[in-house]
Scaffold this active site. Structure first.
Site, PDB file in Angstrom:
ATOM      1  CG  HIS A  88      -1.864   1.117   1.281  1.00  0.00           C
ATOM      2  ND1 HIS A  88      -2.292   1.652   2.455  1.00  0.00           N
ATOM      3  CD2 HIS A  88      -2.502   1.803   0.297  1.00  0.00           C
ATOM      4  CE1 HIS A  88      -3.144   2.630   2.212  1.00  0.00           C
ATOM      5  NE2 HIS A  88      -3.289   2.734   0.907  1.00  0.00           N
ATOM      6  CG  ASP A 125       7.206   7.359 -23.309  1.00  0.00           C
ATOM      7  OD1 ASP A 125       8.387   7.373 -22.893  1.00  0.00           O
ATOM      8  OD2 ASP A 125       6.524   8.392 -23.404  1.00  0.00           O
ATOM      9  CG  HIS A 151       7.475  15.019 -19.005  1.00  0.00           C
ATOM     10  ND1 HIS A 151       6.933  13.755 -18.913  1.00  0.00           N
ATOM     11  CD2 HIS A 151       8.700  14.858 -19.555  1.00  0.00           C
ATOM     12  CE1 HIS A 151       7.788  12.883 -19.400  1.00  0.00           C
ATOM     13  NE2 HIS A 151       8.875  13.523 -19.794  1.00  0.00           N
ATOM     14  CE1 TYR A 210       5.987  15.298 -22.162  1.00  0.00           C
ATOM     15  CE2 TYR A 210       5.150  15.578 -24.391  1.00  0.00           C
ATOM     16  CZ  TYR A 210       6.005  15.953 -23.368  1.00  0.00           C
ATOM     17  OH  TYR A 210       6.871  17.000 -23.556  1.00  0.00           O
ATOM     18  CB  ALA A 211       2.522   6.802 -23.653  1.00  0.00           C
ATOM     19  CG  ASN A 212       5.723   8.567 -19.661  1.00  0.00           C
ATOM     20  OD1 ASN A 212       6.338   7.573 -19.978  1.00  0.00           O
ATOM     21  ND2 ASN A 212       5.872   9.736 -20.278  1.00  0.00           N
TER      22      ASN A 212
END
Length: 129
Positions: free
Chosen positions: A20, A28, A96, A118-120
């Site tokens: 947790h 990416d 970012h 920016y595929a994060n």
């Protein structure tokens, strides 16, 4: 041998160690990864595996109580932006550069072959009860 779910032994083992509040960055192929977090690199070729495919596989296995992504995804990658909005109605957006800073404290980084910017997303683990 596992019958279903995540078959990659390095990734399955790393997920089993999460608790947790731990964070997991799904990123990416171009995201800079600092020294520190455990990395499971799934990238094979540009676009393989895709960010969406890896994210959905992880969401099938993890309890996620929060998600953070870069604001820049909104203008630079509409597909990833729509995916994140669909998966995380309360998505937190930050710069970012700040996301890259937070990566240093992640427990795990899962690198995809995604070749769009920016595929994060940084996932914060929850509990199932």
């Amino acid at each position: 041998m596992k019958r279903a779910g995540i078959l990659n032994r390095h990734l399955a083992g790393a997920l089993a160690e999460l608790g947790h509040g731990d964070t997991v960055l799904v990123c990416d192929a171009g995201m800079p990864i600092p020294a520190g977090p455990r990395v499971v690199d799934l990238a094979f070729r540009a676009g393989v595996p895709a960010f969406a495919e890896v994210l959905d596989g992880l969401l099938d296995e993890l309890v996620v109580e929060g998600a953070t992504a870069a604001r820049e995804v909104r203008g630079a990658n509409p597909e990833a932006s729509a995916l994140l909005d669909a998966r995380f109605p309360e998505l937190t957006l930050i710069l970012h550069e700040r996301l890259k800073e937070l990566t240093a404290g992640a427990r795990l980084v899962v690198r995809t072959g995604e070749a769009r910017p920016y595929a994060n997303v940084l996932l914060r683990c929850g509990v199932f009860f």
